[in-house]
Enzyme design. Structure first.
Site, PDB file in Angstrom:
ATOM      1  N   VAL A 186      48.976  43.001  32.790  1.00 49.75           N
ATOM      2  CA  VAL A 186      48.956  43.975  33.891  1.00 49.75           C
ATOM      3  C   VAL A 186      50.238  44.810  33.871  1.00 49.75           C
ATOM      4  O   VAL A 186      50.199  46.034  34.068  1.00 49.75           O
ATOM      5  CB  VAL A 186      48.795  43.269  35.258  1.00 49.75           C
ATOM      6  CG1 VAL A 186      48.712  44.297  36.379  1.00 49.75           C
ATOM      7  CG2 VAL A 186      47.573  42.355  35.273  1.00 49.75           C
ATOM      8  N   TYR A 189      46.795  25.854  39.827  1.00 51.70           N
ATOM      9  CA  TYR A 189      47.027  27.307  39.843  1.00 51.70           C
ATOM     10  C   TYR A 189      46.468  27.887  41.144  1.00 51.70           C
ATOM     11  O   TYR A 189      47.115  28.686  41.821  1.00 51.70           O
ATOM     12  CB  TYR A 189      46.326  27.905  38.620  1.00 51.70           C
ATOM     13  CG  TYR A 189      46.308  29.398  38.511  1.00 51.70           C
ATOM     14  CD1 TYR A 189      47.419  30.101  38.051  1.00 51.70           C
ATOM     15  CD2 TYR A 189      45.156  30.126  38.816  1.00 51.70           C
ATOM     16  CE1 TYR A 189      47.373  31.488  37.915  1.00 51.70           C
ATOM     17  CE2 TYR A 189      45.106  31.499  38.692  1.00 51.70           C
ATOM     18  CZ  TYR A 189      46.225  32.182  38.238  1.00 51.70           C
ATOM     19  OH  TYR A 189      46.180  33.546  38.102  1.00 51.70           O
ATOM     20  N   ASN A 201      38.702  38.379  36.969  1.00 50.89           N
ATOM     21  CA  ASN A 201      39.194  38.212  35.598  1.00 50.89           C
ATOM     22  C   ASN A 201      39.444  39.578  34.960  1.00 50.89           C
ATOM     23  O   ASN A 201      38.699  40.530  35.217  1.00 50.89           O
ATOM     24  CB  ASN A 201      38.169  37.477  34.732  1.00 50.89           C
ATOM     25  CG  ASN A 201      37.987  36.037  35.178  1.00 50.89           C
ATOM     26  OD1 ASN A 201      36.946  35.668  35.656  1.00 50.89           O
ATOM     27  ND2 ASN A 201      39.016  35.241  35.025  1.00 50.89           N
ATOM     28  N   LYS A 246      36.753  37.245  18.401  1.00 50.18           N
ATOM     29  CA  LYS A 246      35.694  36.531  17.669  1.00 50.18           C
ATOM     30  C   LYS A 246      34.727  37.522  17.031  1.00 50.18           C
ATOM     31  O   LYS A 246      34.329  37.366  15.881  1.00 50.18           O
ATOM     32  CB  LYS A 246      34.907  35.615  18.630  1.00 50.18           C
ATOM     33  CG  LYS A 246      35.601  34.280  18.928  1.00 50.18           C
ATOM     34  CD  LYS A 246      34.797  33.524  19.987  1.00 50.18           C
ATOM     35  CE  LYS A 246      35.597  32.428  20.643  1.00 50.18           C
ATOM     36  NZ  LYS A 246      35.427  31.127  20.063  1.00 50.18           N
TER      37      LYS A 246
HETATM   38  P1  NAP Z   1      50.474  37.498  31.586  1.00 56.79           P
HETATM   39  O1  NAP Z   1      50.005  38.522  30.616  1.00 56.79           O
HETATM   40  O2  NAP Z   1      50.314  36.053  31.245  1.00 56.79           O
HETATM   41  O3  NAP Z   1      52.002  37.774  31.892  1.00 56.79           O
HETATM   42  C1  NAP Z   1      52.719  36.922  32.709  1.00 56.79           C
HETATM   43  C2  NAP Z   1      54.039  37.558  33.022  1.00 56.79           C
HETATM   44  O4  NAP Z   1      54.787  36.652  33.854  1.00 56.79           O
HETATM   45  C3  NAP Z   1      54.902  37.839  31.783  1.00 56.79           C
HETATM   46  O5  NAP Z   1      55.595  39.051  31.966  1.00 56.79           O
HETATM   47  C4  NAP Z   1      55.870  36.677  31.789  1.00 56.79           C
HETATM   48  O6  NAP Z   1      57.103  36.960  31.150  1.00 56.79           O
HETATM   49  C5  NAP Z   1      56.077  36.486  33.278  1.00 56.79           C
HETATM   50  N1  NAP Z   1      56.586  35.151  33.588  1.00 56.79           N
HETATM   51  C6  NAP Z   1      55.982  33.961  33.358  1.00 56.79           C
HETATM   52  N2  NAP Z   1      56.811  32.945  33.714  1.00 56.79           N
HETATM   53  C7  NAP Z   1      57.942  33.523  34.183  1.00 56.79           C
HETATM   54  C8  NAP Z   1      59.171  33.030  34.687  1.00 56.79           C
HETATM   55  N3  NAP Z   1      59.418  31.706  34.806  1.00 56.79           N
HETATM   56  N4  NAP Z   1      60.129  33.917  35.068  1.00 56.79           N
HETATM   57  C9  NAP Z   1      59.904  35.251  34.957  1.00 56.79           C
HETATM   58  N5  NAP Z   1      58.767  35.800  34.500  1.00 56.79           N
HETATM   59  C10 NAP Z   1      57.809  34.936  34.108  1.00 56.79           C
HETATM   60  O7  NAP Z   1      49.808  37.718  33.008  1.00 56.79           O
HETATM   61  P2  NAP Z   1      48.856  38.896  33.487  1.00 56.79           P
HETATM   62  O8  NAP Z   1      47.516  38.639  32.904  1.00 56.79           O
HETATM   63  O9  NAP Z   1      49.539  40.202  33.294  1.00 56.79           O
HETATM   64  O10 NAP Z   1      48.751  38.569  35.038  1.00 56.79           O
HETATM   65  C11 NAP Z   1      49.536  39.278  36.008  1.00 56.79           C
HETATM   66  C12 NAP Z   1      49.171  38.742  37.382  1.00 56.79           C
HETATM   67  O11 NAP Z   1      47.769  38.941  37.604  1.00 56.79           O
HETATM   68  C13 NAP Z   1      49.418  37.240  37.526  1.00 56.79           C
HETATM   69  O12 NAP Z   1      49.951  37.000  38.789  1.00 56.79           O
HETATM   70  C14 NAP Z   1      48.033  36.628  37.392  1.00 56.79           C
HETATM   71  O13 NAP Z   1      47.937  35.432  38.103  1.00 56.79           O
HETATM   72  C15 NAP Z   1      47.167  37.716  37.974  1.00 56.79           C
HETATM   73  N6  NAP Z   1      45.787  37.717  37.463  1.00 56.79           N
HETATM   74  C16 NAP Z   1      45.549  37.783  36.125  1.00 56.79           C
HETATM   75  C17 NAP Z   1      44.219  37.766  35.695  1.00 56.79           C
HETATM   76  C18 NAP Z   1      43.863  37.847  34.223  1.00 56.79           C
HETATM   77  O14 NAP Z   1      42.674  37.676  33.892  1.00 56.79           O
HETATM   78  N7  NAP Z   1      44.826  38.110  33.336  1.00 56.79           N
HETATM   79  C19 NAP Z   1      43.160  37.701  36.623  1.00 56.79           C
HETATM   80  C20 NAP Z   1      43.465  37.666  37.971  1.00 56.79           C
HETATM   81  C21 NAP Z   1      44.791  37.667  38.378  1.00 56.79           C
HETATM   82  P3  NAP Z   1      57.294  36.627  29.562  1.00 56.79           P
HETATM   83  O15 NAP Z   1      56.458  37.623  28.825  1.00 56.79           O
HETATM   84  O16 NAP Z   1      58.738  36.810  29.348  1.00 56.79           O
HETATM   85  O17 NAP Z   1      56.826  35.229  29.375  1.00 56.79           O
END
Ligand code: NAP
Length: 301
Positions: free
Chosen positions: A14, A131, A160, A182
């Site tokens: 995101v 989670y 998602n 895949k």
């Molecule tokens: P992502 O690609 O897994 O990225 C996670 C981010 O959080 C990365 O920038 C990571 O930094 C950072 N992070 C993780 N642990 C950390 C820590 N201890 N201190 C500082 N930063 C930390 O996640 P995303 O898919 O972009 O998701 C963004 C948000 O949307 C999240 O809150 C997630 O729960 C929510 N969400 C995601 C989905 C989905 O399908 N992806 C769906 C619904 C909601 P590094 O790169 O340095 O590790």
């Protein structure tokens, strides 16, 4: 308000979509500040003095990772979210937009699609229980700040996601990204986990970024589901994916010894769409094709 926008989780799926449309914001990741440590969070606030915080950072992963590391999912997410919200209060951040997930809704409710008021009406599904609870705590925490301190803070509950910035390692990527990989690699067939029957809503990551930008630009405050209206079975998604990637002849096999996960968790976004007039979600066909083309370009080099 002169906006100084800080985005946590800036290196994620995101975060990178947001960088494309909100380049003026400051983006941080875990390499700069470990948000599970309050000392790092305070240092971050002192370094940037933001008045808007978009809190995307989270420990996010697939079903296997969630099953294997429930303590890590609970502790890291609770610590990050608590530290960020407490620091936003201490440093007088005017606007916070935090991101939850439809995975945190109850495992089963009486009526679908789920509305925002269903959030606490039953436990989250077993496969991402930790989670789910950690993210629900953040919703309760923001609601509490609104009540006790009259904060104009918001949270979004997206379904998602998929997008070109997803991770593609096994056990970490999300369903559509794993499916695209895949399909790209397959010659005759692909194998998917479970029965193919669960229902899912999927949104292109860039759409969530557009919603966040709209909330900042138009000063929207509240708690909103964010999902397109379409809901498909895993099997239908595989067929849409095959068609979008022009590989319609691939056979899809299902490994029914592997878990399906939650059967359905579709949500109703009418509250959001009553505010974001004329907002259009990217169709699955268009979004999947876009991500597949980018994936192919990267791997053909
Ligand atoms: P992502 O690609 O897994 O990225 C996670 C981010 O959080 C990365 O920038 C990571 O930094 C950072 N992070 C993780 N642990 C950390 C820590 N201890 N201190 C500082 N930063 C930390 O996640 P995303 O898919 O972009 O998701 C963004 C948000 O949307 C999240 O809150 C997630 O729960 C929510 N969400 C995601 C989905 C989905 O399908 N992806 C769906 C619904 C909601 P590094 O790169 O340095 O590790």
């Amino acid at each position: 308000m002169d906006k100084k926008i800080l985005v946590t989780g800036g290196s994620g799926l995101v975060g990178q979509h947001l960088q494309d449309i909100l380049p003026e914001a400051i983006y941080v990741s875990s390499s700069a500040y470990d948000l599970t440590k309050m000392s790092d969070v305070k240092e971050m606030m002192i370094d940037f003095e933001p008045n808007v915080v978009i809190h995307l950072a989270a420990r996010v992963g697939g079903i296997v990772d969630n099953i294997n590391y429930p303590v890590d999912y609970l502790e890291e997410n609770v610590l990050m979210n608590t530290n960020v919200l407490k620091a936003c209060h201490e440093f007088n951040v005017e606007k916070v937009i935090a991101i939850l997930s439809t995975c945190i809704y109850p495992d089963v409710v009486d009526t679908y699609p789920m509305r925002e008021e269903d959030l606490f009406n039953g436990p989250p599904t077993e496969t991402n229980f930790s989670y789910g609870f950690a993210k629900r705590c953040m919703a309760a925490h923001i609601d509490a700040y609104r009540k006790q301190y009259d904060k104009k803070w918001s949270y979004l509950i997206p379904c998602n996601l998929y997008g070109e910035y997803d991770k593609y390692e096994e056990h970490h990527s999300h369903f559509i990204s794993a499916l695209i990989k895949k399909i790209y690699e397959a010659e005759d067939s692909i194998e998917l986990w479970g029965t193919g029957k669960p229902l899912r809503q999927f949104m292109y990551g860039g759409d969530l970024a557009r919603v966040i930008k709209y909330m900042i630009d138009e000063d929207v405050v509240g708690s909103f589901n964010v999902a397109p209206e379409w809901v498909h079975s895993i099997n239908d998604l595989a067929e849409i994916g095959k068609k979008a990637c022009l590989k319609e002849k691939l056979v899809v096999n299902y490994d029914c010894t592997k878990p399906d996960g939650q059967f359905r968790k579709d949500v109703d976004s009418s509250k959001l769409l009553s505010v974001l007039k004329d907002f259009e979600f990217t169709s699955l066909e268009k979004g999947i094709k876009k991500v597949y083309d980018k994936f192919s370009q990267r791997h053909n080099r």
